[in-house]
Write an enzyme that holds these catalytic residues in place. Structure first.
Site, short mmCIF file in Angstrom:
data_model
loop_
_atom_site.label_atom_id
_atom_site.label_comp_id
_atom_site.label_asym_id
_atom_site.label_seq_id
_atom_site.Cartn_x
_atom_site.Cartn_y
_atom_site.Cartn_z
N LYS A 23 -5.36 63.17 18.37
CA LYS A 23 -4.59 62.22 17.55
C LYS A 23 -3.26 61.88 18.20
O LYS A 23 -2.89 60.70 18.30
CB LYS A 23 -4.34 62.82 16.17
CG LYS A 23 -3.34 62.05 15.34
CD LYS A 23 -3.10 62.70 14.01
CE LYS A 23 -2.08 63.80 14.00
NZ LYS A 23 -0.67 63.36 14.02
N ASN A 24 -2.52 62.88 18.65
CA ASN A 24 -1.17 62.61 19.15
C ASN A 24 -1.17 61.88 20.48
O ASN A 24 -0.22 61.17 20.80
CB ASN A 24 -0.36 63.90 19.23
CG ASN A 24 0.03 64.40 17.85
OD1 ASN A 24 -0.11 63.66 16.86
ND2 ASN A 24 0.48 65.64 17.77
N CYS A 118 11.10 64.27 7.04
CA CYS A 118 9.72 64.43 6.65
C CYS A 118 9.52 65.84 6.15
O CYS A 118 10.46 66.62 6.08
CB CYS A 118 8.77 64.07 7.77
SG CYS A 118 8.44 65.39 8.86
N ARG A 123 14.14 64.97 11.27
CA ARG A 123 13.57 64.68 12.59
C ARG A 123 14.34 63.54 13.26
O ARG A 123 13.94 62.39 13.22
CB ARG A 123 12.08 64.36 12.47
CG ARG A 123 11.33 65.62 12.09
CD ARG A 123 9.88 65.41 11.85
NE ARG A 123 9.09 65.31 13.06
CZ ARG A 123 7.76 65.30 13.06
NH1 ARG A 123 7.10 65.39 11.93
NH2 ARG A 123 7.09 65.19 14.18
N ASP A 305 2.30 73.11 15.93
CA ASP A 305 1.24 72.55 15.07
C ASP A 305 0.13 73.56 14.79
O ASP A 305 -0.79 73.27 14.03
CB ASP A 305 0.64 71.28 15.70
CG ASP A 305 1.59 70.10 15.59
OD1 ASP A 305 2.64 70.22 14.93
OD2 ASP A 305 1.28 69.03 16.18
N ARG A 397 -4.89 63.00 7.55
CA ARG A 397 -4.12 62.32 8.60
C ARG A 397 -4.61 62.75 9.97
O ARG A 397 -4.48 61.98 10.93
CB ARG A 397 -2.63 62.69 8.49
CG ARG A 397 -1.89 62.02 7.35
CD ARG A 397 -0.42 62.38 7.40
NE ARG A 397 0.04 62.34 8.78
CZ ARG A 397 1.04 63.06 9.28
NH1 ARG A 397 1.72 63.85 8.49
NH2 ARG A 397 1.38 62.96 10.54
C1 UD1 Z 1 5.27 65.67 18.23
C2 UD1 Z 1 3.94 65.75 17.52
C3 UD1 Z 1 3.99 66.82 16.45
C4 UD1 Z 1 4.44 68.14 17.04
C5 UD1 Z 1 5.72 67.99 17.83
C6 UD1 Z 1 6.13 69.24 18.59
C7 UD1 Z 1 3.17 63.49 17.69
C8 UD1 Z 1 2.90 62.21 16.99
N1 UD1 Z 1 3.67 64.46 16.93
O1 UD1 Z 1 6.24 65.30 17.27
O2 UD1 Z 1 2.70 66.94 15.87
O3 UD1 Z 1 4.66 69.07 15.99
O4 UD1 Z 1 5.58 66.93 18.80
O5 UD1 Z 1 5.11 69.62 19.45
O6 UD1 Z 1 2.89 63.65 18.85
N2 UD1 Z 1 14.39 66.12 18.44
C9 UD1 Z 1 15.71 65.72 18.47
N3 UD1 Z 1 16.00 64.44 18.85
C10 UD1 Z 1 15.05 63.54 19.20
C11 UD1 Z 1 13.71 63.94 19.16
C12 UD1 Z 1 13.40 65.25 18.77
O7 UD1 Z 1 16.61 66.50 18.17
O8 UD1 Z 1 15.37 62.40 19.54
C13 UD1 Z 1 14.04 67.50 18.05
C14 UD1 Z 1 13.19 67.58 16.79
O9 UD1 Z 1 13.96 67.59 15.63
C15 UD1 Z 1 12.43 68.87 17.00
C16 UD1 Z 1 12.24 68.93 18.51
O10 UD1 Z 1 13.21 68.04 19.06
O11 UD1 Z 1 13.21 69.96 16.61
C17 UD1 Z 1 10.88 68.53 19.00
O12 UD1 Z 1 10.51 67.29 18.46
P1 UD1 Z 1 9.51 66.29 19.20
O13 UD1 Z 1 8.88 66.97 20.36
O14 UD1 Z 1 10.22 65.00 19.43
O15 UD1 Z 1 8.39 66.07 18.09
P2 UD1 Z 1 7.65 64.72 17.74
O16 UD1 Z 1 7.46 63.89 18.95
O17 UD1 Z 1 8.29 64.12 16.54
#
Ligand code: UD1
Length: 432
Positions: A23-24, A118, A123, A305, A397
């Site tokens: 999915k991701n 969320c 996030r 996850d 989802r």
């Molecule tokens: C993706 C996955 C999600 C998984 C996560 C971590 C998708 C659609 N979702 O989520 O299922 O749980 O990776 O493996 O692929 N952060 C910041 N600033 C940013 C972006 C992130 O501080 O601009 C922080 C977040 O709050 C979190 C950490 O970085 O603590 C990791 O987040 P991130 O890897 O970005 O997760 P997603 O891409 O949202």
């Protein structure tokens, strides 16, 4: 109408299950697909709610989406007439924000609603925006919308302050047609990052180093058509591995065993048997497993996850285990639901301290989010008696035909309407 799962626990899972596309990875790949005006064919697409919602958003901006079958789609981005993704799409699926990077990269402008918080915590997307700015884009946030535009995008050296899957993918999208060379340092290394990079390269992009923490992108002037098959879903596979490890013997097919190593190692450590084949893993356990410590980390560490699923397994294992969540701040909401089934888990900050119990008993519970919901299904499969799980839209989802795949492994699980006493009675009569 809202549905719920009803499960009669206690039957060991036995047999074979085939894992769907990731999915991701698919979310990034579908967004990338709009970046060419030629037709792109994507195969091994999981037929799950997140994907279908993103496809609607892609259609919403005018791209042509042709569903060949439930796992194959053709997308043509030449008909796009709108560069705005509204809050409704973002609210349903956060990853619609990949269209920000894709539209900015293709048209030098995009307008996408800012996602809110969320269920698993706040996030932020500051790293995504920092990346766009570094490429020369102006980014403003007004009335809940992120507006971004650039006269031209120019490659740059970008150092991510946190390892972020989303920011890494969004910056790859925005930079693959920028002028010159972009380097992303401290990039995320998840398998889906590599898959999105491979897909972009199949469209003519020049991305090297995906899967390491330094990704180098040489901008190309144009992307072209491609046919691409998405990698298998690491987390769907991991969920079935954990379910098999509660007590069972399951051959999990269509996986990349390398992507599952962090999970395999923990299962072996606590006493399950994991056999690796070229594109399958077999997980079995015929006794109560032991305790351990788990800490979630970016890939190749233990995936966040999979945190609720492994915690559920440890809640049934012998002794005291700890599970530390280091990626998201609020990912233990399922603990209260598990407690209703008899689990003994105390949460202190970002650590769950788990005293293993000998068994769960079925209860009426509610899925707090996608992966926690899947963990509760695992719990229901082991519990004595009947479990009902509502809010299963979260689970849908990310899991395709979950009840069908589990039933094929010999367990008793059905999807029925919420508050339908007759359906409950019918299920109970059928499974005895
Ligand atoms: C993706 C996955 C999600 C998984 C996560 C971590 C998708 C659609 N979702 O989520 O299922 O749980 O990776 O493996 O692929 N952060 C910041 N600033 C940013 C972006 C992130 O501080 O601009 C922080 C977040 O709050 C979190 C950490 O970085 O603590 C990791 O987040 P991130 O890897 O970005 O997760 P997603 O891409 O949202």
């Amino acid at each position: 109408m809202e549905n719920q799962y009803i499960i009669k626990g206690g039957t060991p899972l036995k047999g074979e299950v085939t894992i769907g596309g990731a999915k991701n990875a698919a979310l990034g790949i579908l967004a990338a697909a709009i970046m060419t005006d030629e037709t792109v064919t994507i195969e091994n697409l999981p037929d799950v709610r997140d994907i279908n919602v993103l496809l609607q958003a892609i259609e919403g901006i005018g791209a042509t989406v042709q569903r060949i079958n439930s796992h194959t789609v053709k997308i043509n981005g030449s008909t796009i007439g709108n560069i705005t993704i509204d809050y409704d799409s973002i609210r349903k699926i956060r990853a619609s924000y990949y269209l920000l990077g894709a539209l900015l990269g293709k048209y030098n402008k995009a307008q996408v609603a800012l996602p809110g918080g969320c269920d698993i915590g706040s996030r932020p997307i500051d790293q995504h925006l920092k990346g766009f700015r570094a490429l020369g884009a102006t980014v403003t946030i007004e009335h809940g919308m992120i507006n971004t535009f650039a006269d031209s995008l120019v490659g740059n050296h970008i150092f991510l302050d946190v390892v972020s899957v989303g920011a890494t993918i969004n910056i790859m999208l925005a930079s693959c047609m920028a002028e010159g060379r972009t380097v992303i340092e401290n990039a995320a290394k998840e398998p889906h990052i590599v898959d999105v990079a491979n897909f972009l390269n199949s469209m003519g992009a020049d991305i090297k180093g995906a899967g390491t923490d330094k990704i180098r992108i040489n901008g190309v002037s144009k992307l072209h058509s491609s046919e691409y098959s998405i990698i298998p879903d690491q987390i769907e596979a991991g969920t079935f591995m954990v379910a098999a490890a509660t007590h069972g013997d399951v051959l999990i097919k269509n996986v990349i065993p390398k992507h599952l190593e962090a999970i395999s190692v923990k299962l072996i450590e606590i006493g399950a048997t994991v056999e690796e084949y070229d594109d399958a893993v077999r997980v079995s356990a015929d006794h109560r497993l032991g305790h351990t410590q788990v800490k979630t980390l970016p890939y190749p560490g233990f995936p966040t996850d999979m945190q609720p699923q492994i915690a559920t397994l440890l809640a049934l294992s012998e002794g005291t285990s700890t599970v530390t969540e280091s990626i998201f701040e609020n990912r233990f909401k399922y603990v209260d639901e598990l407690a209703r089934m008899g689990a003994s888990i105390k949460v202190e900050g970002n650590v769950a301290i788990i005293e293993g119990v000998e068994g769960f008993t079925g209860a009426a519970i509610s899925a707090p989010d996608l992966r926690a919901g899947a963990a509760l299904v695992v719990a229901g499969l082991v519990a004595e008696g009947y479990t009902t799980i509502d809010s299963i839209h979260f689970i849908e989802r990310g899991y395709e035909n979950f009840e069908g795949k589990i039933t094929a492994l010999g367990a008793s699980m059905e999807k029925i309407p919420v508050d339908d006493e007759r359906a409950v009675m019918k299920f109970k009569l059928k499974v005895g």
